[in-house]
Design a protein around this motif. Structure first.
Motif, PDB file in Angstrom:
ATOM      1  N   LEU A  95       0.808  -1.211   0.000  1.00 26.38           N
ATOM      2  CA  LEU A  95       0.000   0.000   0.000  1.00 26.38           C
ATOM      3  C   LEU A  95       0.843   1.263   0.000  1.00 26.38           C
ATOM      4  CD1 LEU A  95      -2.937   0.335  -0.123  1.00 26.38           C
ATOM      5  CD2 LEU A  95      -3.055   0.490   2.330  1.00 26.38           C
ATOM      6  N   ASP A  96       2.046   1.198   0.557  1.00 22.09           N
ATOM      7  CA  ASP A  96       2.803   2.417   0.775  1.00 22.09           C
ATOM      8  C   ASP A  96       3.882   2.666  -0.250  1.00 22.09           C
ATOM      9  OD1 ASP A  96       2.663   1.935   4.341  1.00 22.09           O
ATOM     10  OD2 ASP A  96       1.371   3.041   2.958  1.00 22.09           O
ATOM     11  N   GLU A  97       4.083   1.729  -1.184  1.00 25.01           N
ATOM     12  CA  GLU A  97       5.219   1.947  -2.068  1.00 25.01           C
ATOM     13  C   GLU A  97       4.784   2.827  -3.232  1.00 25.01           C
ATOM     14  OE1 GLU A  97       6.330  -1.868  -3.357  1.00 25.01           O
ATOM     15  OE2 GLU A  97       4.511  -2.160  -4.499  1.00 25.01           O
ATOM     16  N   PRO A  98       5.724   3.460  -3.896  1.00 18.46           N
ATOM     17  CA  PRO A  98       5.376   4.304  -5.047  1.00 18.46           C
ATOM     18  C   PRO A  98       4.856   3.449  -6.193  1.00 18.46           C
ATOM     19  CG  PRO A  98       7.746   4.139  -4.776  1.00 18.46           C
ATOM     20  CD  PRO A  98       7.138   3.539  -3.556  1.00 18.46           C
ATOM     21  N   ILE A  99       4.073   4.088  -7.065  1.00 20.80           N
ATOM     22  CA  ILE A  99       3.422   3.351  -8.141  1.00 20.80           C
ATOM     23  C   ILE A  99       4.439   2.724  -9.078  1.00 20.80           C
ATOM     24  CG2 ILE A  99       1.874   3.552 -10.111  1.00 20.80           C
ATOM     25  CD1 ILE A  99       0.396   5.646  -8.723  1.00 20.80           C
ATOM     26  N   THR A 100       5.539   3.442  -9.310  1.00 21.56           N
ATOM     27  CA  THR A 100       6.534   2.888 -10.230  1.00 21.56           C
ATOM     28  C   THR A 100       7.064   1.564  -9.712  1.00 21.56           C
ATOM     29  OG1 THR A 100       8.139   4.296  -9.124  1.00 21.56           O
ATOM     30  CG2 THR A 100       7.303   5.024 -11.257  1.00 21.56           C
ATOM     31  N   ALA A 101       7.206   1.460  -8.395  1.00 26.14           N
ATOM     32  CA  ALA A 101       7.688   0.184  -7.857  1.00 26.14           C
ATOM     33  C   ALA A 101       6.678  -0.923  -8.100  1.00 26.14           C
ATOM     34  CB  ALA A 101       7.981   0.313  -6.367  1.00 26.14           C
ATOM     35  N   THR A 102       5.386  -0.612  -7.902  1.00 26.47           N
ATOM     36  CA  THR A 102       4.358  -1.625  -8.115  1.00 26.47           C
ATOM     37  C   THR A 102       4.323  -2.087  -9.560  1.00 26.47           C
ATOM     38  OG1 THR A 102       3.056  -0.361  -6.541  1.00 26.47           O
ATOM     39  CG2 THR A 102       1.957  -2.140  -7.681  1.00 26.47           C
ATOM     40  N   ILE A 103       4.229  -1.092 -10.447  1.00 20.32           N
ATOM     41  CA  ILE A 103       4.126  -1.460 -11.862  1.00 20.32           C
ATOM     42  C   ILE A 103       5.411  -2.121 -12.322  1.00 20.32           C
ATOM     43  CG2 ILE A 103       3.814  -0.546 -14.166  1.00 20.32           C
ATOM     44  CD1 ILE A 103       1.986   1.477 -13.124  1.00 20.32           C
ATOM     45  N   GLY A 104       6.539  -1.583 -11.826  1.00 24.24           N
ATOM     46  CA  GLY A 104       7.805  -2.184 -12.216  1.00 24.24           C
ATOM     47  C   GLY A 104       7.914  -3.631 -11.813  1.00 24.24           C
ATOM     48  N   ARG A 105       7.422  -3.940 -10.631  1.00 25.05           N
ATOM     49  CA  ARG A 105       7.505  -5.327 -10.181  1.00 25.05           C
ATOM     50  C   ARG A 105       6.650  -6.225 -11.051  1.00 25.05           C
ATOM     51  NH1 ARG A 105       6.372  -4.725  -5.126  1.00 25.05           N
ATOM     52  NH2 ARG A 105       4.150  -4.944  -5.475  1.00 25.05           N
ATOM     53  N   ASP A 106       5.449  -5.738 -11.392  1.00 26.11           N
ATOM     54  CA  ASP A 106       4.580  -6.566 -12.241  1.00 26.11           C
ATOM     55  C   ASP A 106       5.172  -6.746 -13.620  1.00 26.11           C
ATOM     56  OD1 ASP A 106       1.470  -5.405 -10.820  1.00 26.11           O
ATOM     57  OD2 ASP A 106       2.667  -7.194 -10.431  1.00 26.11           O
ATOM     58  N   LEU A 107       5.722  -5.665 -14.163  1.00 26.62           N
ATOM     59  CA  LEU A 107       6.309  -5.775 -15.498  1.00 26.62           C
ATOM     60  C   LEU A 107       7.488  -6.725 -15.482  1.00 26.62           C
ATOM     61  CD1 LEU A 107       6.149  -2.163 -16.908  1.00 26.62           C
ATOM     62  CD2 LEU A 107       4.847  -4.140 -17.587  1.00 26.62           C
ATOM     63  N   LEU A 108       8.271  -6.632 -14.407  1.00 28.91           N
ATOM     64  CA  LEU A 108       9.416  -7.539 -14.317  1.00 28.91           C
ATOM     65  C   LEU A 108       8.956  -8.980 -14.229  1.00 28.91           C
ATOM     66  CD1 LEU A 108      12.448  -7.443 -14.170  1.00 28.91           C
ATOM     67  CD2 LEU A 108      12.280  -7.596 -11.695  1.00 28.91           C
ATOM     68  N   SER A 109       7.886  -9.210 -13.484  1.00 31.24           N
ATOM     69  CA  SER A 109       7.404 -10.589 -13.368  1.00 31.24           C
ATOM     70  C   SER A 109       6.874 -11.087 -14.699  1.00 31.24           C
ATOM     71  CB  SER A 109       6.360 -10.665 -12.261  1.00 31.24           C
ATOM     72  OG  SER A 109       5.169 -11.183 -12.735  1.00 31.24           O
ATOM     73  N   ILE A 110       6.214 -10.205 -15.447  1.00 33.22           N
ATOM     74  CA  ILE A 110       5.737 -10.606 -16.776  1.00 33.22           C
ATOM     75  C   ILE A 110       6.926 -10.949 -17.656  1.00 33.22           C
ATOM     76  CG2 ILE A 110       4.648  -9.776 -18.876  1.00 33.22           C
ATOM     77  CD1 ILE A 110       2.727  -8.243 -17.240  1.00 33.22           C
ATOM     78  N   TYR A 111       7.929 -10.110 -17.608  1.00 36.69           N
ATOM     79  CA  TYR A 111       9.088 -10.355 -18.447  1.00 36.69           C
ATOM     80  C   TYR A 111       9.749 -11.673 -18.081  1.00 36.69           C
ATOM     81  CZ  TYR A 111      13.746  -9.920 -20.333  1.00 36.69           C
ATOM     82  OH  TYR A 111      14.911 -10.171 -20.997  1.00 36.69           O
ATOM     83  N   ASN A 112       9.865 -11.944 -16.768  1.00 38.01           N
ATOM     84  CA  ASN A 112      10.476 -13.200 -16.338  1.00 38.01           C
ATOM     85  C   ASN A 112       9.711 -14.403 -16.849  1.00 38.01           C
ATOM     86  OD1 ASN A 112      12.689 -12.336 -14.954  1.00 38.01           O
ATOM     87  ND2 ASN A 112      11.604 -12.092 -13.018  1.00 38.01           N
ATOM     88  N   LYS A 113       8.404 -14.323 -16.741  1.00 41.02           N
ATOM     89  CA  LYS A 113       7.604 -15.466 -17.180  1.00 41.02           C
ATOM     90  C   LYS A 113       7.700 -15.641 -18.683  1.00 41.02           C
ATOM     91  CE  LYS A 113       3.862 -14.604 -14.564  1.00 41.02           C
ATOM     92  NZ  LYS A 113       4.162 -14.293 -13.167  1.00 41.02           N
ATOM     93  N   LEU A 114       7.766 -14.531 -19.378  1.00 44.34           N
ATOM     94  CA  LEU A 114       7.907 -14.610 -20.829  1.00 44.34           C
ATOM     95  C   LEU A 114       9.178 -15.355 -21.182  1.00 44.34           C
ATOM     96  CD1 LEU A 114       6.083 -13.401 -22.910  1.00 44.34           C
ATOM     97  CD2 LEU A 114       7.644 -11.513 -23.132  1.00 44.34           C
ATOM     98  N   VAL A 115      10.263 -14.981 -20.523  1.00 44.24           N
ATOM     99  CA  VAL A 115      11.538 -15.639 -20.800  1.00 44.24           C
ATOM    100  C   VAL A 115      11.462 -17.108 -20.421  1.00 44.24           C
ATOM    101  CG1 VAL A 115      13.922 -15.751 -20.050  1.00 44.24           C
ATOM    102  CG2 VAL A 115      12.935 -13.582 -20.663  1.00 44.24           C
ATOM    103  N   GLN A 116      10.824 -17.394 -19.290  1.00 40.81           N
ATOM    104  CA  GLN A 116      10.712 -18.794 -18.867  1.00 40.81           C
ATOM    105  C   GLN A 116       9.951 -19.627 -19.875  1.00 40.81           C
ATOM    106  OE1 GLN A 116       8.741 -18.742 -15.144  1.00 40.81           O
ATOM    107  NE2 GLN A 116      10.589 -18.955 -13.964  1.00 40.81           N
TER     108      GLN A 116
END
Lengths: 269, 273
Positions: A95-116
């Motif tokens: 709840l307290d983190e900046p939006i860029t961190a939230t979106i960045g984490r999701d994008l990174l997870s998408i990218y990881n799964k794509l590579v996997q």
């Protein structure tokens, strides 16, 4: 009356009339306890030994509101009215983190799964490949494919093309997953959807190329290559679902059709 | 001490006791309907509700070679298992459904291929008709799944064919449409007579398969007029065959005969305000 501290061997004491000081929660075993998780497909595809052991200890499902307790990243399954629902639990207080961190984490997870999915590692741990499924990646890939195809379609058909692509991807992934389950494969429903959605990624690349290159001799090999890559990636996923080898072609064939129709739509732009 | 309900106990009490019994066998003879082909799959079909995937599992209990054999068998009217191959040991839904779906995609792909071949040969630009895909979906699924279900419903209403399951009806129609796949691939060739002959062959082969399988069921009725239903089925089949030809295989080469008319184009241009 004085109440002894309840121990593991405390029997359930018959309640008195004056039981104001008796705390219900202190009595071990009182109350419903953790409900057993419903696994309706328990019998499917397993040898008889499994059904002979009913005393499986219920897995601990603890969701803390303050989320400082167990950060469990695995999807939790619950049964709601007989329908199995899988939810994901982040484990961190987001709840307290900046939006860029939230979106960045999701994008990174998408990218990881794509590579996997697209470059699966052959070592043993790859079977855990998509335990952490999500549907954002497939949604983004599907929309991208729809946009790329409809931009180049004839003007009066571009909406139809976009709709067809979305419908084909969604319904196709659904049907192929259900088909794999029906043929006896042990695949979790959303995991299947997630994997098949991610496998659309090479077709996105082919569509991107086809957007700009009009020469058929470049587009055809690229589209065919992308199709083969998709099939290879999703067949790898199906490998892990332990379908009987004599039926594996029956499970792969819908994939062939599904990705071929998308590749065809890319080719005939 | 409170009691916690163990759900697995309920499951053990009901259902097939074969669950604990012998190891999976390869014999075809003593195959129980629940134990699929001796492979160790125990289907939970008794416990599953209509909305559960397991309810349908016994419809998909086939191997690759079985499906392929059943498909090819529809092409050969003289084979001894013509009316029984798709029913032994049990009708499946995999073959019909994917046969119909393959047919849809084949129609769309070959139609657009025919369109591009023809445009290339007549040197005119190509504009593909993506609406053909949705037309194909509607037509093929309505005919391949809707009509057998309706026929089954009608026969149930009349009161005959207690033993004819809806799955068998869909199986017949689904496998019957298999012949249209090679027909549509061959129809890329843009010669009109050739296409009509091919469509005729497709109509004959699939129609005969349908009639050979449905007529015995209709014969089991007491009322004679029920047999006229076969005429209705044949007519419907002819209509669908015609629709296939007209909707998907109508691309022909256009060549200009004579000089281009300079007036005609300008007339249209002037009439548009």
């Amino acid at each position: 009356m004085a109440s002894a501290p309840p121990t593991a061997t405390t029997q359930y004491i018959q309640a008195d009339d004056s039981d104001d000081d008796l705390n219900d929660e202190d009595i071990p075993g009182f109350g419903a306890g953790t409900p057993l998780l419903d696994t309706p497909d328990k019998g499917k595809g397993r040898v008889p030994d499994h059904l002979a052991s009913p005393g499986i200890p219920p897995p601990v499902v603890s969701g803390n509101i303050n989320s400082s307790g167990n950060p469990s990243k695995s999807p939790a399954r619950q049964s709601f009215g007989g329908v199995q629902i899988e939810t994901r639990y982040g484990g961190i207080d987001t709840l307290d983190e900046p939006i860029t961190a939230t979106i960045g984490r999701d994008l990174l997870s998408i990218y990881n799964k794509l590579v996997q999915v697209l470059y699966p590692i052959r070592k043993g741990s790859s079977r855990e490949v998509l335990r952490d499924w999500d549907l954002w990646g497939p949604l983004i890939l599907c929309l991208m494919l729809g946009i790329l195809l409809s931009v180049n379609a004839p003007k009066d058909q571009s909406l139809g093309v976009f709709t067809s692509v979305i419908v084909i991807v969604c319904v196709g992934a659904l049907v192929v997953t259900i088909q794999a389950k029906l043929l006896g494969g042990r695949v979790s429903f959303f995991q299947g959807l997630c994997a098949l959605g991610y496998c659309v990624a090479p077709l996105d690349i082919a569509a991107l190329v086809s957007c700009f290159v009009r020469v058929i001799y470049v587009r055809a090999p690229v589209a065919i290559l992308a199709w083969a890559w998709c099939i290879w990636a999703s067949a790898n996923f199906l490998d892990g679902t332990k379908i009987d080898p004599q039926r594996i072609l029956l499970a792969v064939y819908p994939l062939l059709l599904f990705y071929f129709i998308l590749a065809w739509m890319i080719l005939i732009q | 001490m409170a009691y916690v309900a163990v759900e697995s106990d309920e499951r053990l009490e009901e259902g097939d006791s074969k669950v604990f019994a012998q190891p999976p066998e390869g014999n075809i003879g003593d195959r129980s309907p629940r134990e699929s082909q001796g492979r160790g799959y125990i289907s939970d079909a008794a416990n599953a509700s209509f909305w559960n995937v397991d309810y349908y599992q016994h419809h998909f209990d086939v191997d690759t070679k079985t499906v392929i054999f059943r498909c090819i068998n529809t092409l050969n009217p003289f084979s001894p298992t013509y009316t029984s191959a798709h029913l032994t040991p049990a009708p499946d839904l995999y073959g019909p459904f994917w046969s119909l779906t393959t047919l849809i995609f084949t129609l769309f792909v070959t139609s657009s291929l025919a369109h591009s071949v023809v445009s290339y040969l007549s040197s005119s630009p190509v504009e593909y008709d993506f609406a053909l895909l949705s037309t194909a979906v509607g037509l093929v699924y309505a005919y391949g799944i809707g009509v057998p279900v309706m026929l089954w419903g009608v026969l149930r209403y009349i009161g005959i064919s207690e033993g004819w399951a809806m799955g068998e009806a869909v199986t017949v129609w689904g496998y019957g449409m298999f012949v249209w796949i090679p027909v549509s691939i061959l129809c890329i060739i843009p010669i009109a007579l050739f296409r009509w002959i091919l469509v005729g062959i497709g109509f004959a082969v699939s129609g005969y398969f349908l009639v050979a399988n449905i007529y015995p069921v209709l014969l089991s009725a007491d009322q004679k007029p029920v047999r006229l239903l076969i005429v209705l089925i044949a007519v419907l089949h002819a209509v669908v065959a015609l629709l296939f030809k007209v909707l998907f295989f109508s691309y022909y080469i256009e060549t200009n005969i004579g000089p281009t008319d300079p007036v005609a184009n300008n007339v249209m241009a002037r009439m548009v305000p």
